[in-house]
Design an enzyme around this catalytic site. Structure first.
Site, PDB file in Angstrom:
ATOM      1  N   ASN A  50      75.612  -7.145  79.211  1.00 57.29           N
ATOM      2  CA  ASN A  50      76.168  -8.285  78.491  1.00 57.29           C
ATOM      3  C   ASN A  50      77.682  -8.187  78.434  1.00 57.29           C
ATOM      4  O   ASN A  50      78.272  -7.158  78.800  1.00 57.29           O
ATOM      5  CB  ASN A  50      75.566  -8.390  77.084  1.00 57.29           C
ATOM      6  CG  ASN A  50      75.873  -7.195  76.219  1.00 57.29           C
ATOM      7  OD1 ASN A  50      76.827  -6.449  76.444  1.00 57.29           O
ATOM      8  ND2 ASN A  50      75.056  -6.966  75.214  1.00 57.29           N
ATOM      9  N   CYS A  73      80.294   0.314  70.433  1.00 55.91           N
ATOM     10  CA  CYS A  73      81.699   0.049  70.121  1.00 55.91           C
ATOM     11  C   CYS A  73      82.074   0.194  68.638  1.00 55.91           C
ATOM     12  O   CYS A  73      83.219   0.537  68.347  1.00 55.91           O
ATOM     13  CB  CYS A  73      82.171  -1.292  70.677  1.00 55.91           C
ATOM     14  SG  CYS A  73      81.311  -2.716  70.023  1.00 55.91           S
ATOM     15  N   ARG A  94      69.256  -0.114  82.713  1.00 60.95           N
ATOM     16  CA  ARG A  94      68.968  -1.509  83.058  1.00 60.95           C
ATOM     17  C   ARG A  94      69.439  -1.850  84.473  1.00 60.95           C
ATOM     18  O   ARG A  94      68.753  -2.554  85.213  1.00 60.95           O
ATOM     19  CB  ARG A  94      69.637  -2.447  82.040  1.00 60.95           C
ATOM     20  CG  ARG A  94      69.047  -2.354  80.635  1.00 60.95           C
ATOM     21  CD  ARG A  94      67.677  -2.994  80.600  1.00 60.95           C
ATOM     22  NE  ARG A  94      67.030  -2.897  79.313  1.00 60.95           N
ATOM     23  CZ  ARG A  94      67.053  -3.856  78.384  1.00 60.95           C
ATOM     24  NH1 ARG A  94      67.729  -4.964  78.580  1.00 60.95           N
ATOM     25  NH2 ARG A  94      66.399  -3.696  77.252  1.00 60.95           N
ATOM     26  N   ASP A 111      74.903 -13.028  78.862  1.00 60.06           N
ATOM     27  CA  ASP A 111      73.870 -12.079  79.276  1.00 60.06           C
ATOM     28  C   ASP A 111      73.744 -12.145  80.783  1.00 60.06           C
ATOM     29  O   ASP A 111      73.713 -13.237  81.359  1.00 60.06           O
ATOM     30  CB  ASP A 111      72.512 -12.468  78.680  1.00 60.06           C
ATOM     31  CG  ASP A 111      72.326 -11.945  77.261  1.00 60.06           C
ATOM     32  OD1 ASP A 111      73.163 -11.128  76.817  1.00 60.06           O
ATOM     33  OD2 ASP A 111      71.354 -12.355  76.610  1.00 60.06           O
ATOM     34  N   GLU A 154      80.508   1.481  77.690  1.00 62.13           N
ATOM     35  CA  GLU A 154      80.940   0.407  76.802  1.00 62.13           C
ATOM     36  C   GLU A 154      82.402   0.117  77.087  1.00 62.13           C
ATOM     37  O   GLU A 154      83.257   1.004  77.020  1.00 62.13           O
ATOM     38  CB  GLU A 154      80.739   0.823  75.340  1.00 62.13           C
ATOM     39  CG  GLU A 154      81.207  -0.205  74.326  1.00 62.13           C
ATOM     40  CD  GLU A 154      80.199  -1.326  74.050  1.00 62.13           C
ATOM     41  OE1 GLU A 154      79.132  -1.361  74.707  1.00 62.13           O
ATOM     42  OE2 GLU A 154      80.496  -2.169  73.193  1.00 62.13           O
ATOM     43  N   GLU A 193      67.384  -8.693  81.214  1.00 61.49           N
ATOM     44  CA  GLU A 193      68.798  -8.660  80.829  1.00 61.49           C
ATOM     45  C   GLU A 193      69.312  -7.255  81.127  1.00 61.49           C
ATOM     46  O   GLU A 193      68.803  -6.282  80.593  1.00 61.49           O
ATOM     47  CB  GLU A 193      68.906  -8.967  79.340  1.00 61.49           C
ATOM     48  CG  GLU A 193      70.330  -9.040  78.859  1.00 61.49           C
ATOM     49  CD  GLU A 193      70.424  -8.898  77.353  1.00 61.49           C
ATOM     50  OE1 GLU A 193      69.552  -9.401  76.629  1.00 61.49           O
ATOM     51  OE2 GLU A 193      71.395  -8.249  76.916  1.00 61.49           O
ATOM     52  N   CYS A 231      83.732  -6.994  74.078  1.00 62.77           N
ATOM     53  CA  CYS A 231      83.116  -5.768  74.555  1.00 62.77           C
ATOM     54  C   CYS A 231      82.032  -6.106  75.559  1.00 62.77           C
ATOM     55  O   CYS A 231      81.508  -7.221  75.574  1.00 62.77           O
ATOM     56  CB  CYS A 231      82.559  -4.931  73.406  1.00 62.77           C
ATOM     57  SG  CYS A 231      81.145  -5.642  72.577  1.00 62.77           S
ATOM     58  N   ARG A 235      67.903   3.260  69.915  1.00 57.52           N
ATOM     59  CA  ARG A 235      67.318   2.156  69.162  1.00 57.52           C
ATOM     60  C   ARG A 235      65.833   2.408  69.029  1.00 57.52           C
ATOM     61  O   ARG A 235      65.188   2.742  70.022  1.00 57.52           O
ATOM     62  CB  ARG A 235      67.507   0.826  69.893  1.00 57.52           C
ATOM     63  CG  ARG A 235      68.933   0.404  69.900  1.00 57.52           C
ATOM     64  CD  ARG A 235      69.133  -0.951  70.526  1.00 57.52           C
ATOM     65  NE  ARG A 235      70.581  -1.158  70.561  1.00 57.52           N
ATOM     66  CZ  ARG A 235      71.195  -2.266  70.912  1.00 57.52           C
ATOM     67  NH1 ARG A 235      70.489  -3.305  71.260  1.00 57.52           N
ATOM     68  NH2 ARG A 235      72.507  -2.347  70.897  1.00 57.52           N
TER      69      ARG A 235
END
Ligand code: SER
Ligand code: ZN
Length: 498
Positions: free
Chosen positions: A430, A304, A463, A414, A353, A427, A456, A334
């Site tokens: 979120n 975001c 996931r 989460d 997102e 997780e 957001c 990441r």
């Protein structure tokens, strides 16, 4: 907290003749400007140590309220006013000879390097800092930032070494366990995906891609369309200024994939590299590094932040809030170091997102609407065993938002799903209400003048797949009917190998 600063003011002329007048300025300041704003008896105190021609030497002691560096600036102003008015003498500069700060801490700090800090030591429950700085840094509030940095490090430890506070919100019914393997390994066996050519990356085959797209359709049909979200395309290379404003530069460095352009696109610059490669068939990494420019930022990390320059410095019309947009235009990256595992912990991942902004009331309401819709999807379409938890990241506690977090307003939820093969909770998405953090950071306002908040939510496709497949397995006949119908024949068009 204790501050002690020794230094001198440099005046435009010899001021030894006006010792008494200057001493009176100090005495008066101790009773007035140096205590202003502090609880009774908690202000700063200054002492005139001596005057040597144009040099006025002094010492300031203070606690946390009127900090010595602020006191110095106030004292300078008072002295300038007196000398200017009474004697036509100016205060030209300030020299800081010694500046020590003591910060209470139960533990000694680990060795670290902080700009403008000459020495850090620990004694009797106090961290001692010796600062080395000039008037410019005092005016730029550098000491406050140094102290805040140290206090954050202390608070982070006090937070129990955990990165966040965790509190159960909702919990689904337990589900019958029908699969107990690691779905990534099973997918590799069936060639639904294979490792990509670089670390933490997968080549997603037809089946898993079809599942991702089914998730996307679910999110679009069950959430984004009914709640009025419109699609945008956010950039995927993120510049320093964006991360500066989003706050990510406070700590994200170890996980960034940095982006550097070439120093130049002049073929001459690259000719040696080309020749080397052509002759040896080896990639000359060192030669390439020498020709790379400085990093301009990094690859999309949180998805975001690069939206925000779209509204930066703008005022949103009342009729446009709550603004509701989403982006699914590319990957996030990441550097996960040793933590890579299966499709759930990767360096390159895919996420929708969802982003909204409006008045605090609107933003909290959107969050509730999204929570309801997520619950329906997880219960009725994916039939997951899942739970959600209210988490307060430690930095939020640090930013003074714990109060709002305790009220259940600003903070993150989460969503976690059980992985039967190892009995851990993963997780898998979120949802955050970020308060005024982003509108403030990017200077966005609302026409009505009301406070502007944002939220957001990241739907991680890897996931979701890891959670779903771990619970339901890879055999489509075992999947919930609704989901199976949305996917279609998962194997259709699959490439068979011999
Ligand atoms: N931007 C949020 C995050 O990075 C949600 O995706 O966690
Ligand atoms: Zn976000």
């Amino acid at each position: 907290m204790e501050f002690r600063l020794k230094g001198s003011f440099k005046c435009s002329k010899d001021v030894s003749e006006v010792f008494d007048g200057i001493e009176a300025v100090f005495a008066d300041a101790n009773k007035t400007v140096l205590t202003k704003g502090a609880p009774h008896g908690e202000g700063a105190s200054s002492r005139l140590l001596g005057i040597e021609s144009g040099r006025v030497e002094f010492e300031i002691k203070s606690g946390r309220y009127v900090r010595a560096h602020d006191a110095l600036l106030r004292l300078k102003k008072a002295l300038s006013a007196y000398l200017g008015k009474e004697h036509h003498i100016g205060v030209r500069g300030v020299e800081v000879d010694a500046f020590t700060v003591k910060i209470p801490s139960d533990e000694p700090p680990k060795p670290m390097k902080i700009p403008f800090v000459r020495e850090i030591s620990y004694n009797a429950g106090m961290i001692n800092l010796e600062l080395e700085l000039s008037l410019k840094e005092l005016e730029d509030r550098v000491p406050d930032r140094i102290i805040r940095l140290i206090e954050e490090k202390i608070a982070k430890k006090d937070f129990g070494g955990k990165s966040e506070h965790w509190e159960l919100l909702t919990e689904s019914e337990p589900k019958k366990r029908i699969f107990n393997k690691d779905p990534t390994e099973e997918m590799i066996k069936r060639r639904w995906l294979i490792h990509g050519a670089v670390r933490g990356q997968w080549i997603h085959g037809i089946q898993i891609t079809r599942i991702f797209r089914a998730f996307e359709r679910i999110v679009v049909d069950e959430i984004l369309k009914p709640l009025g979200y419109a699609e945008m395309i956010f950039p995927k290379v993120v510049g320093w200024d964006v991360w500066k404003r989003s706050g990510h530069l406070k700590g994200v460095y170890p996980e960034i994939y940095y982006v550097s352009p070439p120093q130049s696109r002049d073929p001459e610059l690259w000719e040696d590299v080309i020749n080397y490669y052509r002759v040896t068939q080896e990639v000359p990494i060192d030669m390439i590094r020498e020709r790379m420019g400085d990093p301009i930022g990094g690859l999309c990390y949180a998805q975001c932040p690069p939206f925000w320059p779209f509204l930066q410095g703008q005022t949103i019309a009342n009729e446009s809030v709550p603004v509701r947009v989403f982006d699914r235009s590319g990957t996030s990256h990441r550097y996960e170091s040793g933590g890579i595992h299966g499709i759930e912990r990767v360096d390159e991942f895919h996420r929708i997102e969802i982003l909204w902004l409006g008045t605090p009331d609107q933003v909290v309401k959107q969050s509730k609407a999204l929570q309801e819709r997520y619950k329906k999807i997880f219960d009725e379409i994916l039939e997951l065993e899942w739970r959600s938890a209210w988490v307060t990241p430690w930095f939020m506690a640090q930013e003074g938002m714990s109060g709002l977090s305790e009220k259940g307003e600003v903070g993150t939820i989460d969503y976690e799903a059980i992985l039967p093969y190892n009995e851990t909770w993963l997780e898998f998405q979120n949802l955050s209400v970020n308060g005024d953090k982003y509108p403030k950071g990017f200077n966005v306002k609302l026409q009505s003048g009301e406070e502007l908040w944002s939220g957001c939510s990241g739907v991680g496709l890897e996931r979701w797949a890891a959670a779903f497949l771990a619970q339901k397995g890879l055999d489509q006949e075992n999947w919930p009917d609704r989901f199976s119908a949305i996917v279609g024949d998962v194997e259709e068009g699959a490439v068979r190998l011999v």
